[in-house]
Design an enzyme around this catalytic site. Structure first.
Site, short mmCIF file in Angstrom:
data_model
loop_
_atom_site.label_atom_id
_atom_site.label_comp_id
_atom_site.label_asym_id
_atom_site.label_seq_id
_atom_site.Cartn_x
_atom_site.Cartn_y
_atom_site.Cartn_z
N ILE A 76 0.85 -1.19 0.00
CA ILE A 76 0.00 0.00 0.00
C ILE A 76 0.88 1.24 0.00
O ILE A 76 2.02 1.22 0.49
CB ILE A 76 -0.95 -0.01 1.23
CG1 ILE A 76 -2.08 1.01 1.05
CG2 ILE A 76 -0.19 0.24 2.53
CD1 ILE A 76 -3.23 0.81 2.04
N CYS A 77 0.37 2.32 -0.59
CA CYS A 77 1.07 3.61 -0.58
C CYS A 77 0.02 4.69 -0.34
O CYS A 77 -1.05 4.40 0.20
CB CYS A 77 1.85 3.83 -1.87
SG CYS A 77 0.80 3.93 -3.34
N ALA A 78 0.29 5.91 -0.73
CA ALA A 78 -0.66 6.99 -0.49
C ALA A 78 -1.87 6.93 -1.43
O ALA A 78 -3.02 7.00 -0.98
CB ALA A 78 0.02 8.35 -0.62
N MET A 105 -3.78 4.60 0.69
CA MET A 105 -4.30 5.08 1.97
C MET A 105 -5.46 6.06 1.78
O MET A 105 -6.29 6.21 2.68
CB MET A 105 -3.18 5.72 2.79
CG MET A 105 -2.13 4.74 3.28
SD MET A 105 -2.77 3.46 4.40
CE MET A 105 -3.10 4.42 5.89
#
Length: 378
Positions: A76-78, A105
């Site tokens: 996962i990232c932003a 996110m």
């Protein structure tokens, strides 16, 4: 030879795995500061920070020994871009069961999961909408084809789908107080369905739009079910709880499962701390211990029940919640006014948006809400 590629997974599917208590290994590709501030939580979640900016320069090799060999890996990232690149690096290193979380996110923050809390005496049910990435909790009460929504989040699609599936007529939309950590969707959803929007007047002195007042003792009927307003100031001067069907106590941001509400988000901690103590130690004490407390937020995953819901009997909280067991008033005042967590991101702008003074674009609203909720004392 065809290059192996990572898979994608939606936040909804990831949330379901967490609610089902599956063990999850998550790689978070954001900067370390962002990771330390706010991350995916779950009772069986194991998480590793692998900043994309770092592995882009030096490669993934230094992290491989920390990855599980025969287990799904979720990256996962932003926003969902960097996670794809890191996921592909992991696949290229020989791992086959690698998933990139779509929307990152941002999507995690905005996902709402409806959970049935219980039945109502005249038919219908109480539902809690869990915003797992933000710790926000909102409620939909449905009975005999009618519905009320309390503490609506700004993402309206999950409520709209729920309402459509059950063919409900929304008649009442209520906010327990003027929120400071998230943007209320109450006014918009009320307009969409022709419902009446209610707000405590003591929180609404600077509000720029029309609303109906919530006053102590007011009663609302939803398909034969009674909702009674119970004035409970302290988090804000207007904070109002709701007693639903004489079974459920919706406490807003006054009382949580593991903590109590903070009185400082409008800069009036010293003015409101007395109200907070009076609500917690006197007004709520007048109520039956059997009421099921349903707060507007939770602070950590440890407060979550096995089905993913957040709730506890009032009597249980008077036994176990530290914030309800500080006998000395001076000690209580110190606890709820000193050494508090940082205030929510953009809380002043959020308050002004909820007053109708600001009308930020969707992307700006998302940015304002980024990060964990911080409405509790600890």
């Amino acid at each position: 030879m065809e290059t192996k590629k990572f898979n994608n997974i939606t936040v909804k599917d990831l949330v379901r795995k967490i609610f089902e208590h599956k063990h999850l290994f998550i790689v978070d590709a954001r900067k370390t500061d962002d990771f330390d501030d706010w991350k995916v939580e779950g009772k069986n979640v194991e998480i590793l920070n692998v900043p994309y900016a770092e592995v882009k320069e030096s490669g993934i090799g230094g992290y491989l020994e920390k990855l599980p060999d025969n287990e799904d890996i979720y990256v996962i990232c932003a926003k969902g871009g960097s996670s794809q690149k890191v996921a592909q690096m992991i696949v290229d290193a020989g791992y086959s069961k690698v998933f990139s979380v779509e929307g990152g996110m941002n999507a995690w923050s905005e996902h709402l999961e409806p959970i049935k809390i219980g039945e109502l005496t005249s038919g219908g049910s109480m539902f809690q909408f869990v915003r797992i990435g933000k710790g926000c909790l909102s409620y939909l009460i449905e009975s005999n084809g009618e519905a009320a929504i309390i503490d609506t989040n700004r993402m309206l699609a999950p409520y709209e789908a729920f309402i459509s599936d059950r063919k409900l007529a929304v008649t009442h939309v209520l906010d327990t107080h003027l929120h400071a950590d998230h943007i209320s969707g109450g006014r918009k959803i009320a307009q969409k369905y022709g419902a009446t929007y209610f707000l405590p007047p003591k929180d609404a002195e600077e509000v720029t739009f029309e609303f109906e007042q919530i006053n102590d003792g007011d009663e609302y009927e939803i398909g034969g079910i009674k909702i009674r307003a119970f004035y409970s100031p302290g988090h804000t001067i207007g904070s109002t709880s709701f007693i639903v069907d004489d079974k459920y106590l919706l406490t807003g941001d006054i009382l949580f499962i593991d903590s109590v509400g903070r009185p400082d988000l409008a800069g009036k901690a010293e003015d409101w701390v007395g109200d907070l103590r009076d609500t917690l130690y006197k007004r709520y004490k007048e109520l039956t211990d059997e009421l099921l407390v349903l707060p507007a937020h939770y602070m950590s995953i440890k407060e979550m029940n096995d089905d993913g819901s957040i709730s506890a009997k009032l009597g249980v909280l008077y036994d176990k919640n530290q914030g309800l067991n500080i006998k000395d008033e001076g000690e209580f005042r110190k606890k709820v006014t000193e050494n508090l967590p940082p205030q929510p991101n953009s809380y002043e702008q959020i308050r002004e948006t909820n007053m109708g003074k600001l009308s930020p674009e969707e992307e700006k609203q998302r940015e304002m809400e980024t990060g964990p909720n911080r409405c509790a004392v600890s």
